[in-house]
Design a protein around this motif. Structure first.
Motif, PDB file in Angstrom:
ATOM      1  N   ALA A 112       0.834  -1.216   0.000  1.00 56.21           N
ATOM      2  CA  ALA A 112       0.000   0.000   0.000  1.00 56.21           C
ATOM      3  C   ALA A 112       0.861   1.256   0.000  1.00 56.21           C
ATOM      4  O   ALA A 112       1.965   1.276   0.545  1.00 56.21           O
ATOM      5  CB  ALA A 112      -0.903  -0.008   1.222  1.00 56.21           C
ATOM      6  N   GLN A 113       0.329   2.314  -0.600  1.00 56.56           N
ATOM      7  CA  GLN A 113       1.033   3.594  -0.580  1.00 56.56           C
ATOM      8  C   GLN A 113       1.101   4.117   0.852  1.00 56.56           C
ATOM      9  O   GLN A 113       0.258   3.784   1.694  1.00 56.56           O
ATOM     10  CB  GLN A 113       0.289   4.604  -1.467  1.00 56.56           C
ATOM     11  CG  GLN A 113       0.386   4.290  -2.956  1.00 56.56           C
ATOM     12  CD  GLN A 113       0.606   5.552  -3.781  1.00 56.56           C
ATOM     13  OE1 GLN A 113      -0.021   6.578  -3.566  1.00 56.56           O
ATOM     14  NE2 GLN A 113       1.510   5.477  -4.746  1.00 56.56           N
ATOM     15  N   LEU A 114       2.122   4.913   1.125  1.00 57.73           N
ATOM     16  CA  LEU A 114       2.248   5.527   2.448  1.00 57.73           C
ATOM     17  C   LEU A 114       1.313   6.744   2.505  1.00 57.73           C
ATOM     18  O   LEU A 114       1.228   7.508   1.538  1.00 57.73           O
ATOM     19  CB  LEU A 114       3.701   5.980   2.667  1.00 57.73           C
ATOM     20  CG  LEU A 114       4.070   6.410   4.087  1.00 57.73           C
ATOM     21  CD1 LEU A 114       3.975   5.235   5.052  1.00 57.73           C
ATOM     22  CD2 LEU A 114       5.475   7.008   4.129  1.00 57.73           C
ATOM     23  N   THR A 115       0.598   6.896   3.594  1.00 55.46           N
ATOM     24  CA  THR A 115      -0.289   8.048   3.781  1.00 55.46           C
ATOM     25  C   THR A 115      -0.105   8.606   5.194  1.00 55.46           C
ATOM     26  O   THR A 115       0.472   7.945   6.063  1.00 55.46           O
ATOM     27  CB  THR A 115      -1.784   7.660   3.627  1.00 55.46           C
ATOM     28  OG1 THR A 115      -2.123   6.759   4.694  1.00 55.46           O
ATOM     29  CG2 THR A 115      -2.071   6.999   2.285  1.00 55.46           C
ATOM     30  N   PHE A 120      -0.084   7.878  11.256  1.00 55.35           N
ATOM     31  CA  PHE A 120      -0.794   8.139  12.523  1.00 55.35           C
ATOM     32  C   PHE A 120      -1.238   6.820  13.172  1.00 55.35           C
ATOM     33  O   PHE A 120      -1.158   6.658  14.390  1.00 55.35           O
ATOM     34  CB  PHE A 120      -2.008   9.048  12.302  1.00 55.35           C
ATOM     35  CG  PHE A 120      -1.657  10.487  11.971  1.00 55.35           C
ATOM     36  CD1 PHE A 120      -0.377  10.982  12.198  1.00 55.35           C
ATOM     37  CD2 PHE A 120      -2.608  11.343  11.448  1.00 55.35           C
ATOM     38  CE1 PHE A 120      -0.056  12.302  11.896  1.00 55.35           C
ATOM     39  CE2 PHE A 120      -2.302  12.668  11.143  1.00 55.35           C
ATOM     40  CZ  PHE A 120      -1.020  13.150  11.371  1.00 55.35           C
ATOM     41  N   ASP A 121      -1.693   5.878  12.350  1.00 56.34           N
ATOM     42  CA  ASP A 121      -2.093   4.553  12.873  1.00 56.34           C
ATOM     43  C   ASP A 121      -0.894   3.828  13.489  1.00 56.34           C
ATOM     44  O   ASP A 121      -0.998   3.247  14.574  1.00 56.34           O
ATOM     45  CB  ASP A 121      -2.695   3.687  11.757  1.00 56.34           C
ATOM     46  CG  ASP A 121      -4.103   4.129  11.370  1.00 56.34           C
ATOM     47  OD1 ASP A 121      -4.687   4.950  12.111  1.00 56.34           O
ATOM     48  OD2 ASP A 121      -4.599   3.670  10.326  1.00 56.34           O
ATOM     49  N   TRP A 122       0.234   3.857  12.779  1.00 53.66           N
ATOM     50  CA  TRP A 122       1.450   3.217  13.291  1.00 53.66           C
ATOM     51  C   TRP A 122       1.841   3.836  14.636  1.00 53.66           C
ATOM     52  O   TRP A 122       2.206   3.129  15.569  1.00 53.66           O
ATOM     53  CB  TRP A 122       2.614   3.389  12.308  1.00 53.66           C
ATOM     54  CG  TRP A 122       2.532   2.545  11.085  1.00 53.66           C
ATOM     55  CD1 TRP A 122       1.534   1.681  10.726  1.00 53.66           C
ATOM     56  CD2 TRP A 122       3.513   2.480  10.041  1.00 53.66           C
ATOM     57  NE1 TRP A 122       1.830   1.083   9.522  1.00 53.66           N
ATOM     58  CE2 TRP A 122       3.032   1.552   9.076  1.00 53.66           C
ATOM     59  CE3 TRP A 122       4.727   3.107   9.809  1.00 53.66           C
ATOM     60  CZ2 TRP A 122       3.744   1.252   7.915  1.00 53.66           C
ATOM     61  CZ3 TRP A 122       5.444   2.813   8.651  1.00 53.66           C
ATOM     62  CH2 TRP A 122       4.949   1.889   7.718  1.00 53.66           C
ATOM     63  N   ILE A 135      -0.692  11.363  20.839  1.00 57.37           N
ATOM     64  CA  ILE A 135      -0.586  10.120  20.061  1.00 57.37           C
ATOM     65  C   ILE A 135      -1.359  10.259  18.752  1.00 57.37           C
ATOM     66  O   ILE A 135      -2.459  10.799  18.722  1.00 57.37           O
ATOM     67  CB  ILE A 135      -1.121   8.931  20.888  1.00 57.37           C
ATOM     68  CG1 ILE A 135      -0.195   8.679  22.098  1.00 57.37           C
ATOM     69  CG2 ILE A 135      -1.226   7.664  20.058  1.00 57.37           C
ATOM     70  CD1 ILE A 135      -0.707   7.670  23.076  1.00 57.37           C
ATOM     71  N   GLY A 136      -0.756   9.732  17.675  1.00 59.56           N
ATOM     72  CA  GLY A 136      -1.449   9.714  16.386  1.00 59.56           C
ATOM     73  C   GLY A 136      -1.599  11.084  15.746  1.00 59.56           C
ATOM     74  O   GLY A 136      -2.548  11.336  15.006  1.00 59.56           O
TER      75      GLY A 136
END
Length: 363
Positions: A112-115, A120-122, A135-136
């Motif tokens: 998947a492309q980086l977004t 933020f999820d990571w 956070i996020g």
């Protein structure tokens, strides 16, 4: 002195690859060879090799930042999240659950492309249970984001990142570059090296930048070779942390980054060589259990499995009667008897003598 992001040519990175062309070729050859070896593995052997390398990555990426996680907890969390052992308990250590989620997300969605949402999820996964930071979301504090060491009042500033009010636009450019570079930079390690340095320079989060930067480096490599990488980049970095920080520091002083590229290529190659040993060890381990499983009592099986969990580098310090008592939950007399039995069967070999006798598995 100006940092790389303060210079007119930021982020137009320049580099030469003449010194490392043979290493880049070696990487390509080894990547193909590892793929071939894995094709000959059974599903359980593949899974075993992959899990061991993921456990190494999860533990070592945290150790670089001074966080020490339980190997047993990380292994359980990965196996549970993969659906292999759904009955295993959730770790009380939220850091274990967070870094495990991150490891699995990187591998599952590598194409998947980086977004911005991905990052933020990571960050939300990694910072699970952390109450002292935002956070996020990108950092927003007004004071400078600095990498500092030394006692209070005598601090040494190693690096200062771009101010918080520029992070959103810097990250927007970085994400565009990352997705476009999949087509423009053909050599996997070069793209990964630049992605890591570029991200670490922006340092967009309050905390967790090193671990997410290494996740980005892994994603870049996986995309370029067309499958999730099968080695632990963090294990290779952690083996000489000072060299990593020195290379990063030099790379953040100029947009001519040949020295950083050279360091990073060698580090990836070291990780790949280590992974080859780990994969070879997985095969030996399977053959070992096929050959000896009926010769081991339950206590011996438990201890041998625990020793083999440490991978090709072996169980630190070897096995001795004291450790055996602790792992098997048995008496010293039984431990001594079990150990002697393992030596007689050719499963263990003894090293040293007297009180300092220790045992290693004879694979």
């Amino acid at each position: 002195m100006k940092y790389n992001w303060q210079q007119k040519d930021w982020p137009n990175f320049q580099y030469k690859t003449n010194v490392i062309e043979n290493l880049l070729y070696d990487f390509a050859q080894r990547t193909g060879r590892i793929g071939g070896v894995l094709d000959g593995f059974s599903e359980s052997e593949k899974s075993d090799a992959m899990i061991n390398l993921m456990v190494s990555e999860a533990i070592k990426t945290s150790e670089i930042e001074g966080e020490y996680l339980s190997r047993k907890d990380v292994m359980s969390s990965i196996r549970r999240n993969l659906g292999l052992n759904p009955e295993l308990p959730i770790s009380k250590d939220k850091r274990v659950e967070g870094v495990t989620e991150l490891m699995l997300a990187i591998r599952k969605h590598y194409k998947a492309q980086l977004t911005e949402t991905t990052l933020f999820d990571w960050h939300s996964m990694l910072m699970k249970g952390s109450k002292r930071i935002e956070i996020g979301k990108w950092r927003s504090h007004e004071e400078p984001m600095q990498i500092v060491s030394g006692a209070i009042g005598r601090e040494i500033v190693h690096f200062e990142a771009p101010p918080s009010n520029t992070v959103s636009s810097e990250m927007s450019k970085f994400i565009t570059w990352f997705n476009d570079s999949q087509n423009s930079i053909k050599k996997p390690i070069i793209r990964s090296a630049i992605a890591h340095l570029y991200f670490e320079t922006i340092h967009p989060f309050e905390d967790g930048n090193g671990r997410i930067g290494r996740a980005i480096a892994e994603k870049a490599l996986s995309q370029s070779i067309g499958r999730p990488v099968l080695f632990s980049l963090s294990k290779s970095i952690e083996s000489n942390k000072n060299k990593y920080y020195d290379a990063l520091k030099t790379g953040q002083r100029s947009n001519e980054i040949t020295d950083w590229i050279n360091y990073f290529v060698r580090t990836v190659l070291d990780a790949q060589i280590d992974a080859e040993k780990e994969i070879e060890f997985t095969l030996k381990k399977t053959k070992f259990f096929d050959q000896h499983k009926n010769e081991l009592n339950e206590r011996q099986q438990k201890v041998v499995r625990r020793m083999l969990e440490e991978g090709h580098q072996g169980f630190e310090g070897g096995m001795n009667a004291r450790k055996y008592v602790s792992l098997a939950g048995t008496s010293k007399a039984t431990a001594t008897r079990d150990l002697q039995d393992l030596v007689q069967k050719g499963i263990f070999k003894s090293i040293g003598g007297g009180r300092s006798t220790r045992y290693e598995i004879d694979l």
